[in-house]
Design a protein around this motif. Sequence first.
Motif, PDB file in Angstrom:
ATOM      1  N   ILE B   4       0.990  -1.145   0.115  1.00 15.39           N
ATOM      2  CA  ILE B   4       0.043  -0.065  -0.006  1.00 15.39           C
ATOM      3  C   ILE B   4       1.031   1.136  -0.008  1.00 15.39           C
ATOM      4  O   ILE B   4       1.677   1.228   0.830  1.00 15.39           O
ATOM      5  CB  ILE B   4      -0.994   0.215   1.254  1.00 15.39           C
ATOM      6  CG1 ILE B   4      -1.744  -1.449   1.217  1.00 15.39           C
ATOM      7  CG2 ILE B   4      -1.675   1.368   1.302  1.00 15.39           C
ATOM      8  CD1 ILE B   4      -2.672  -1.282   2.678  1.00 15.39           C
ATOM      9  N   LYS B   5       0.532   2.197  -0.863  1.00 15.68           N
ATOM     10  CA  LYS B   5       1.486   3.146  -1.019  1.00 15.68           C
ATOM     11  C   LYS B   5       0.880   4.556  -1.151  1.00 15.68           C
ATOM     12  O   LYS B   5      -0.125   4.795  -1.980  1.00 15.68           O
ATOM     13  CB  LYS B   5       2.383   3.260  -2.453  1.00 15.68           C
ATOM     14  CG  LYS B   5       3.299   2.162  -2.584  1.00 15.68           C
ATOM     15  CD  LYS B   5       4.772   2.440  -3.001  1.00 15.68           C
ATOM     16  CE  LYS B   5       5.836   1.349  -3.063  1.00 15.68           C
ATOM     17  NZ  LYS B   5       5.562   0.277  -1.974  1.00 15.68           N
ATOM     18  N   ASN B   6       1.059   5.399   0.057  1.00 13.15           N
ATOM     19  CA  ASN B   6       0.312   6.943   0.139  1.00 13.15           C
ATOM     20  C   ASN B   6      -0.941   6.499  -0.104  1.00 13.15           C
ATOM     21  O   ASN B   6      -1.528   7.629  -0.942  1.00 13.15           O
ATOM     22  CB  ASN B   6       1.198   7.646  -1.076  1.00 13.15           C
ATOM     23  CG  ASN B   6       0.830   9.023  -0.990  1.00 13.15           C
ATOM     24  OD1 ASN B   6       0.618   9.452   0.558  1.00 13.15           O
ATOM     25  ND2 ASN B   6       0.945   9.752  -2.053  1.00 13.15           N
ATOM     26  N   LEU B   7      -1.674   5.938   0.629  1.00 17.61           N
ATOM     27  CA  LEU B   7      -3.169   5.698   0.172  1.00 17.61           C
ATOM     28  C   LEU B   7      -4.061   6.642   0.783  1.00 17.61           C
ATOM     29  O   LEU B   7      -3.880   7.089   2.097  1.00 17.61           O
ATOM     30  CB  LEU B   7      -3.644   4.289   0.643  1.00 17.61           C
ATOM     31  CG  LEU B   7      -5.010   3.948   0.274  1.00 17.61           C
ATOM     32  CD1 LEU B   7      -5.286   3.799  -1.135  1.00 17.61           C
ATOM     33  CD2 LEU B   7      -5.496   2.778   0.834  1.00 17.61           C
ATOM     34  N   HIS B   8      -4.757   7.408   0.133  1.00 17.75           N
ATOM     35  CA  HIS B   8      -5.783   8.549   0.509  1.00 17.75           C
ATOM     36  C   HIS B   8      -7.202   8.078   0.067  1.00 17.75           C
ATOM     37  O   HIS B   8      -7.538   7.733  -0.864  1.00 17.75           O
ATOM     38  CB  HIS B   8      -5.437   9.909  -0.105  1.00 17.75           C
ATOM     39  CG  HIS B   8      -4.138  10.376   0.245  1.00 17.75           C
ATOM     40  ND1 HIS B   8      -2.878  10.059   0.195  1.00 17.75           N
ATOM     41  CD2 HIS B   8      -3.890  11.918   1.167  1.00 17.75           C
ATOM     42  CE1 HIS B   8      -2.163  11.004   0.576  1.00 17.75           C
ATOM     43  NE2 HIS B   8      -2.697  12.129   1.139  1.00 17.75           N
ATOM     44  N   VAL B   9      -7.880   8.194   1.165  1.00 15.96           N
ATOM     45  CA  VAL B   9      -9.245   7.626   1.009  1.00 15.96           C
ATOM     46  C   VAL B   9     -10.350   8.653   1.667  1.00 15.96           C
ATOM     47  O   VAL B   9     -10.098   8.978   2.935  1.00 15.96           O
ATOM     48  CB  VAL B   9      -9.446   6.225   1.415  1.00 15.96           C
ATOM     49  CG1 VAL B   9     -11.041   5.772   1.356  1.00 15.96           C
ATOM     50  CG2 VAL B   9      -8.450   5.118   0.814  1.00 15.96           C
TER      51      VAL B   9
END
Lengths: 429, 249
Positions: B4-9
Amino acid sequence: MSGAAYLTSYPELAASLPGFDLPWLQGFRNQALQTFAVNGFPGNREEEWRYTNLSALNKTVFVPSANQLVDEDWLNRYRLDDAASVVLVNGQFSASLSRLQDLAGKVSVSSLKQALQDNPAWLESRLGQAVTSAEHNLVAFNNAWFTDGVVIDVAAKQQLDRPLQILHLVTQADALAATRNLFVLNEQAEAEIIETYVGSVDSYFTASVNECLLAGNAALTLYKVQLEAEKAQHFGGTYVKQARDSRFMHHNFALGSGLARSDIHSDLDTAAECSLNGLFVAGKRQHIDNHTRINHLKPHGISREFYKGVLDNKARGVFQGRVIVAEDAQRTDSEMNNRNLLLSADAEVDTKPQLEIYADDVKCSHGVTVGQLEEKSVFYLQSRGIDEATARNILTFAFANEMVDKVENAELKALLLKELLERFPAISL
Amino acid sequence: MLSIKNLHVSINDKPILKGLTLDINPGEVHAIMGPNGAGKSTLSHVLSGKAGYTVTEGSVTYQGKDLLELAPEIRAREGVFLAFQYPVEIPGVSNIYLLKAALNAMRKHHGLPEVDAMDFLTIVKSKVKLLQMDEKFLYRAVNEGFSGGEKKRNEILQAAILEPKLCILDETDSGLDIDALRIVSEGVNSLRNAERSFLMITHYQRLLDYIKPDVVHVLADGKIVKSGGPELALELEERGYSWLEGQAA
């Protein structure tokens, strides 16, 4: 006006109807004809027909047919092997297709035509006891037009040693199949009857009326399996008179037809029990109307009603459930429930529970729900690897199957499951 | 396994995850701890493909594939399993039907024939025993009327039969008494092997006494703010989360 074409052709038809030589029956039919002639088929202006439009009956004039041809392989798909059977083809009894030989005991089963010849006086005192033309004009229509039917008389303390299936088949395009059936259960008699309605042609009109006369302590389990063809017009009314301590169990599976209306009405004497279960499943532009009336006339009656509806596409379902508790019917215990599942934005259900209580010491409840599949359930199944369409089918099937599960007859249950699964593809059990 | 890379949700334009980065190798057990509202459940939902979440930035790679591109059922068939915090009750669908439908969907996806009915029953019964469940549960409607502990055991039973590659346990310890926690944990431990990875989401250190993680992460305000060995969990138990929350800013 509504029904005009039917009235025009009636005089010519009348002489061919059974019992033409019986003055009392002529009077019965003429009175019905006069009632029908006033307004024709019921219209939306009548409260009990608000949601159901019968105009299709005027667009095509459906006529009785003497055609007795049946593809037996097709028939056998619906015939229950463990049951005795009466086969009615296009509204006429078929002796060659019926299987009554195995039915033992003091039980009389015959066609209405035969009964009118053999026992006219017996019929005269029973026909029209559970319902009259005043009910509505489809009953009046049946009273005037019926061509044949089944008469069952179970002697006191006797029971049918196996279920009796009545197969209502229509094989002639634009046929009118108007049958009149009479089920008489004497004191402590018991019977299980399965009505099955199917058609091998697209367009036709079934107009059938059952009268059930249950003497004291008698018990009738009646299944209605309505699998009519896609464009068929179906009316099937069941009217019951329940004497003291009698039991009436009805299961209504309404899966077919273009337009269908069922009436299930029962009058309950003291401590009688009435249980009405129903499942209606409609898609495309199907219209299925279920009209039930439970009339508690005397004390200590028990009634249970549970109907489920599944509506997809542009289908419309109607549930009208009326429970009347007369002033004299103290200690009545009544429950009514209707749950509906709408699968599309264009589907519609009109649900109308009505409780009319004139007694003061009663236990009555009712509940109605209309909803959609729960998205969290769909996601739960998806998260287990099941695709969305299948997940929705599984959940819909599970909703409907609750009613099939109540069927004790294993062979009938299998037939219903097969029919239900055809409507929710991609599920394997 | 999972990267998981730099996940924005976001949910309804409200950012929940704000740059989460996490790598899990085959066979590793990772625990994610954090205060309420940190985004723990959002992470499990996004990984399993639940609707209603918008990924605004970042990527999730699972076995070389873009996980976020896959429908939820495809993720499941590819070996991602979510043990729900609140398992859903499904009246009218029996447990055994669901297990079979799920297993066959997975087998079909991998080009395998449907499971033989007898073999299936043998497998299921052995797993039922492992989780100390009554066989009657198989014929009851999915989770309907199950106690909290029975529901969680049922989740692990499904995992045991579907044999996922990545198992996400979302607050599996919540609502469990000590006995149920022990049984569920034994079930999970029996599934551990050199290839299968676990992502355990939990609020309390308690679960980690039973299922020993390789790595512990602290999730606060949408980011991993600290990672360490099992000893980090003990420190959190003692000191709470507040001393770390400032670091998220």
